[in-house]
Design a protein around this motif. Sequence first.
Motif, PDB file in Angstrom:
ATOM      1  N   PHE A   1      -4.266 -52.216  73.595  1.00  0.00           N
ATOM      2  CA  PHE A   1      -3.324 -52.337  72.605  1.00  0.00           C
ATOM      3  C   PHE A   1      -2.487 -53.418  72.777  1.00  0.00           C
ATOM      4  O   PHE A   1      -1.894 -54.216  71.839  1.00  0.00           O
ATOM      5  CB  PHE A   1      -2.496 -51.110  72.188  1.00  0.00           C
TER       6      PHE A   1
ATOM      7  N   ILE B   1     -10.708 -48.697  65.605  1.00  0.00           N
ATOM      8  CA  ILE B   1     -12.173 -49.264  65.705  1.00  0.00           C
ATOM      9  C   ILE B   1     -13.169 -47.996  65.501  1.00  0.00           C
ATOM     10  O   ILE B   1     -14.140 -48.513  65.406  1.00  0.00           O
ATOM     11  CB  ILE B   1     -12.110 -49.787  67.238  1.00  0.00           C
ATOM     12  N   SER B   2     -12.563 -46.951  65.604  1.00  0.00           N
ATOM     13  CA  SER B   2     -13.698 -45.590  65.427  1.00  0.00           C
ATOM     14  C   SER B   2     -13.097 -44.753  64.419  1.00  0.00           C
ATOM     15  O   SER B   2     -12.664 -43.811  65.220  1.00  0.00           O
ATOM     16  CB  SER B   2     -13.877 -45.196  66.634  1.00  0.00           C
TER      17      SER B   2
ATOM     18  N   GLN C   1      -5.157 -37.811  74.595  1.00  0.00           N
ATOM     19  CA  GLN C   1      -4.700 -39.385  74.523  1.00  0.00           C
ATOM     20  C   GLN C   1      -5.606 -40.097  75.324  1.00  0.00           C
ATOM     21  O   GLN C   1      -5.972 -39.797  76.686  1.00  0.00           O
ATOM     22  CB  GLN C   1      -3.196 -39.462  74.908  1.00  0.00           C
TER      23      GLN C   1
ATOM     24  N   HIS D   1       1.233 -44.694  70.290  1.00  0.00           N
ATOM     25  CA  HIS D   1       0.811 -44.906  68.838  1.00  0.00           C
ATOM     26  C   HIS D   1       0.720 -43.855  68.001  1.00  0.00           C
ATOM     27  O   HIS D   1       0.637 -42.638  68.427  1.00  0.00           O
ATOM     28  CB  HIS D   1      -0.616 -45.555  69.123  1.00  0.00           C
TER      29      HIS D   1
ATOM     30  N   HIS E   1      -1.146 -42.217  64.719  1.00  0.00           N
ATOM     31  CA  HIS E   1      -2.372 -42.386  63.881  1.00  0.00           C
ATOM     32  C   HIS E   1      -1.921 -42.195  62.463  1.00  0.00           C
ATOM     33  O   HIS E   1      -1.233 -41.118  62.213  1.00  0.00           O
ATOM     34  CB  HIS E   1      -3.445 -41.158  64.176  1.00  0.00           C
TER      35      HIS E   1
END
Length: 115
Positions: free
Chosen positions: A5, A30-31, A93, A99, A101
């Motif tokens: 990141f 990305i997923s 994690q 981060h 979501h």
Amino acid sequence: MTTIFGKIIAKEIPADIVYQDDLVTAFKDISPIAPVHILIVPNKEIPTVNDVVPDDEHMLGHMFLVAKIVADEQGIARSGYRLLVNCGDDAGQEVYHLHMHLVGGRKLGPMLRRE
Ligand code: AMP
């Protein structure tokens, strides 16, 4: 330790960045687990929630403001969305750069599965 990141924030590796300012960067996961799945990441490298300090308070509040802005831009402000922060191993994690979501665009179901 710079994570993947950190490299995305520094634009050393590609990502689909949807928002960036001096405090946070938001980019597409990305997923993705839903039609909208964005990660909102402090530009400062903080591994987990356990590592936040009082000086981070403004930035942490800013993450929510950016979540609201991005949710609106992604067209899910009215339909609803979930904000989620994993901390540590039991939470699953994967990337040790704090981060949030932002997930939405479909019915998300119950927050946690009962074991
Ligand atoms: P967490 O399990 O809360 O640490 O979530 C880490 C998230 O980062 C996962 O949803 C991954 O799909 C996502 N991820 C990992 N590598 C990348 C990447 N290079 N670009 C965007 N998202 C990523």
